[in-house]
Enzyme design. Structure first.
Site, mmCIF file in Angstrom:
data_model
loop_
_atom_site.group_PDB
_atom_site.id
_atom_site.type_symbol
_atom_site.label_atom_id
_atom_site.label_comp_id
_atom_site.label_asym_id
_atom_site.label_seq_id
_atom_site.Cartn_x
_atom_site.Cartn_y
_atom_site.Cartn_z
ATOM 1 N N LYS A 1 0.849 -1.148 0.232
ATOM 2 C CA LYS A 1 0.034 0.037 -0.237
ATOM 3 C C LYS A 1 0.932 1.036 -0.120
ATOM 4 C CE LYS A 1 -3.328 2.685 2.858
ATOM 5 N NZ LYS A 1 -4.299 2.660 4.274
ATOM 6 N N ASP B 1 -2.789 10.247 3.446
ATOM 7 C CA ASP B 1 -3.971 9.662 3.632
ATOM 8 C C ASP B 1 -4.927 10.952 4.450
ATOM 9 O OD1 ASP B 1 -6.422 8.347 3.730
ATOM 10 O OD2 ASP B 1 -5.739 6.644 5.248
ATOM 11 N N LYS C 1 -10.427 12.526 7.967
ATOM 12 C CA LYS C 1 -9.890 12.429 9.575
ATOM 13 C C LYS C 1 -10.176 13.417 10.302
ATOM 14 C CE LYS C 1 -6.875 8.698 7.660
ATOM 15 N NZ LYS C 1 -7.174 7.550 8.712
ATOM 16 N N ASP D 1 1.571 6.491 5.260
ATOM 17 C CA ASP D 1 0.558 5.591 4.852
ATOM 18 C C ASP D 1 1.147 4.858 3.546
ATOM 19 O OD1 ASP D 1 -1.826 4.337 5.443
ATOM 20 O OD2 ASP D 1 -2.932 5.544 4.271
ATOM 21 N N ASP E 1 -12.190 6.802 3.569
ATOM 22 C CA ASP E 1 -11.112 6.367 4.209
ATOM 23 C C ASP E 1 -10.707 5.199 4.244
ATOM 24 O OD1 ASP E 1 -8.983 7.161 5.900
ATOM 25 O OD2 ASP E 1 -9.981 7.546 7.579
ATOM 26 N N GLU F 1 -9.463 3.603 2.008
ATOM 27 C CA GLU F 1 -9.041 3.714 0.460
ATOM 28 C C GLU F 1 -7.760 2.465 0.324
ATOM 29 O OE1 GLU F 1 -7.719 5.184 3.008
ATOM 30 O OE2 GLU F 1 -5.622 4.966 2.872
ATOM 31 N N ARG G 1 -7.428 -0.735 0.942
ATOM 32 C CA ARG G 1 -8.079 -1.807 0.336
ATOM 33 C C ARG G 1 -8.485 -1.449 -0.849
ATOM 34 N NH1 ARG G 1 -12.530 -2.208 5.139
ATOM 35 N NH2 ARG G 1 -10.970 -1.257 5.929
HETATM 36 N N1 BES Z 1 -4.370 4.495 6.964
HETATM 37 C C1 BES Z 1 -5.492 4.217 7.668
HETATM 38 C C2 BES Z 1 -5.202 3.156 8.910
HETATM 39 C C3 BES Z 1 -4.277 3.591 9.741
HETATM 40 C C4 BES Z 1 -4.726 4.103 10.981
HETATM 41 C C5 BES Z 1 -3.207 3.416 9.614
HETATM 42 C C6 BES Z 1 -3.865 4.393 12.091
HETATM 43 C C7 BES Z 1 -1.960 3.860 10.600
HETATM 44 C C8 BES Z 1 -2.424 4.215 11.788
HETATM 45 C C9 BES Z 1 -6.681 3.549 6.818
HETATM 46 O O1 BES Z 1 -6.554 4.252 5.410
HETATM 47 C C10 BES Z 1 -7.761 3.974 7.302
HETATM 48 O O2 BES Z 1 -8.139 5.151 7.343
HETATM 49 N N2 BES Z 1 -8.668 3.083 7.843
HETATM 50 C C11 BES Z 1 -9.932 3.228 8.495
HETATM 51 C C12 BES Z 1 -10.842 2.169 7.912
HETATM 52 C C13 BES Z 1 -12.209 2.348 8.192
HETATM 53 C C14 BES Z 1 -12.790 3.379 7.711
HETATM 54 C C15 BES Z 1 -13.092 1.125 8.085
HETATM 55 C C16 BES Z 1 -9.707 3.027 9.913
HETATM 56 O O3 BES Z 1 -8.726 2.099 10.184
HETATM 57 O O4 BES Z 1 -10.276 3.843 10.779
HETATM 58 ZN ZN ZN Z 2 -4.733 4.589 4.438
HETATM 59 MN MN MN Z 3 -7.715 5.728 5.197
#
Ligand code: BES
Ligand code: ZN
Ligand code: MN
Length: 498
Positions: free
Chosen positions: A261, A266, A273, A284, A343, A345, A347
């Site tokens: 990834k 992000d 966020k 990220d 968010d 993104e 996946r």
């Molecule tokens: N890049 C984030 C995940 C992340 C969170 C990485 C904290 C490192 C530290 C990812 O893209 C994300 O935002 N995931 C969301 C998914 C949710 C919307 C289902 C998350 O984990 O909140």
């Molecule tokens: Zn992310």
């Molecule tokens: Mn995200």
């Protein structure tokens, strides 16, 4: 760092600083440690037995030699209980010593590794720990730095098989340097490391290491039907890139695929966020950086297997053209995806990356992604989450991880979890609710791996070290670089599981 290994060393050390380990019950039984102690008139061993020098693991005590020995600085590093001496301990004591000597601005360092246990493994771990400790996150500081890189490290052991030990040390050095390549990239801010620049960095690494590389632009992604990654990049001025690196180690061998990834920033997109700690989302792209680092290490180690590395690189930003909740995308395998949260993104870009790795001939897949906050809730910042569709392939990955000291822990992926991703309008939704968020993210990715044995590493909790440790500074960890490189070595040894 320039690293050399000398075995069967008993005397005479040329360096600015020399590091000696101290166990709870005294010095290692090496001739060189004994000579150093004699040079100090026995004061070293007395100080250890009196408790004036800490022997707690990774505690360091600097001693000046005042002309008694051919070097000015002696550093005693606590090594804990002698019976507990192990590669893991060696990695962290070497790291603690190097970090301390950086602050003392010592450039030429000799490290005496106790001749105890598996020497090749302990020396290799020491080299690895030293290399990753000798890393700075201060790329953009313009003022006089408070510390200096160690330029030369000489690892000394008083016995052992020179060929075996040197080979293990060289390999650890290669893997340590590759890990630092990944860390440097992960530390780059979003304005410096755009998708275009990340792809150019990959080109640099490929050119320097004899890897084949292809950088796919958005027009070609469109031709390939990669609508999922294109959906993510729509909100950004910066075009997405999908980078394919190829290592050919044996024309007869099958091909492993590593997919990373590479979100260079992000923001969450329209599902934006909160502001707190959003700056850390510059990292990220740590999964893609780990894949790139691993490809460099593999090119240098030369295992007899083939590897393709796919970097899925994009920004995730909100704008008038951005992806919106409710939008439906079509991925490279023809599956339709309802985007319920922009968010989620990672996946989306990984879906097309996995499809692409398969199209490039990969029969076994490993993907690496800072995918979910839920994984941080589940495993904290200690262990990487491991999810797999094939137990033998997962176990090979876990064995590689154990060898490198990277903590990884397998999570379940029962078919029931997939039901949380059912969409009213499309084949799959990109989020599955609050419950088991790390697992449903993995279940989503699984849809795009086809029937290939596949392992997913969620490094959201492990890609960033949140506070300084004696052996490791806070900042990007480069996690998974070492495990992926080691996995390619293991595949060379054992072949691929069915
Ligand atoms: N890049 C984030 C995940 C992340 C969170 C990485 C904290 C490192 C530290 C990812 O893209 C994300 O935002 N995931 C969301 C998914 C949710 C919307 C289902 C998350 O984990 O909140
Ligand atoms: Zn992310
Ligand atoms: Mn995200």
């Amino acid at each position: 760092m320039d690293i050399s290994v000398a075995t069967n060393v008993t005397d005479s050390v040329e360096a600015d600083a020399v590091v000696v380990h101290a166990f709870e019950d005294g010095l290692p039984e090496d001739a060189l440690a004994g000579n150093i102690d004699r040079g100090m008139d026995g004061e070293l061993s007395r100080a250890i037995s009196d408790g004036r020098v800490s022997t707690a693991a990774q505690h360091v005590t600097p001693l000046l030699t005042f002309g008694r020995l051919p070097f000015g600085q002696l550093l005693v590093v606590g090594a804990g209980r002698r019976e507990e001496w192990s590669p893991e301990r060696a990695r962290t004591t070497a790291g603690a010593a190097v970090r301390y000597l950086r602050a003392l601005k010592q450039r030429q360092v000799s490290l005496l590794v106790p001749a105890l246990g598996d020497l090749a493994a302990n020396v290799a771990a020491s080299v690895h720990g030293a290399e990753i400790a000798n890393f700075s996150t201060a790329q953009y500081k313009t003022k006089e730095p408070g510390e200096q890189d160690v330029e030369r490290l000489q690892v000394l052991v008083s016995s052992g098989n020179p060929e075996e030990i040197t080979a293990a040390a060289d390999k650890a050095h290669v893997i340590g340097e590759a890990t630092n390549v990944a860390r440097l990239l992960a530390n780059e801010p979003g304005n410096k490391l755009t998708p275009t620049i990340f792809a150019a960095e990959a080109q640099q690494v490929a050119g320097a290491n004899g890897l084949e590389i292809d950088v796919m632009d958005e027009a070609r992604m469109r031709d390939n039907g990669y609508g999922s990654i294109l959906g993510v990049s729509r909100g950004s001025q910066e075009p997405a890139k999908m980078v394919t690196l190829r290592y050919r180690g044996d024309p007869e061998a099958p091909t492993i695929g590593f997919v990373g990834k590479g979100i260079t920033f992000d923001s969450g997109g329209i599902s934006i966020k909160p502001a707190e700690n959003m700056h850390l989302m510059k990292s990220d792209m740590s999964g893609a950086a780990a894949v790139l680092g691993a490809m460099q290490a593999i090119a240098q180690l030369g295992p007899r297997t083939n590897v393709v590395g796919v970097l899925c690189i994009s920004e995730n930003l909100p704008s008038g053209s951005a992806l919106k909740p409710g939008d439906v995308l079509t991925a490279g395998n023809g599956m339709t995806i309802e985007v319920l949260n922009t968010d989620a993104e990672g996946r989306l870009v990984m879906a097309d990356g996995l499809v692409h790795a398969r199209s490039q001939g990969a029969t076994h897949l490993v993907d690496v992604a800072t995918l979910t906050g839920a994984c941080v809730v589940a495993l904290g910042r200690v262990a990487t989450g491991v999810f797999g569709s094939s137990q033998p392939w997962t176990e090979l990955l876990l064995e590689a991880a154990a060898h490198t000291g990277e903590r990884m822990w397998q999570m379940p992926l029962f078919p029931e979890y997939r039901e949380q991703l059912n969409s009213d309008v499309a084949d799959v939704a990109n989020v599955g609710g609050r419950d088991a968020g790390a697992i449903t993210a993995a279940a989503f990715l699984r849809e795009f791996a086809g029937d290939a044995p596949w392992v997913h590493l969620d490094i959201a909790g492990t890609s960033w070290v949140s506070s300084d440790k004696p052996h490791l500074g806070k900042g990007p960890s480069g996690v998974a670089t070492a495990t992926l490189a080691q996995l390619a070595e293991l595949v060379d040894d054992r072949g691929l599981p069915a």
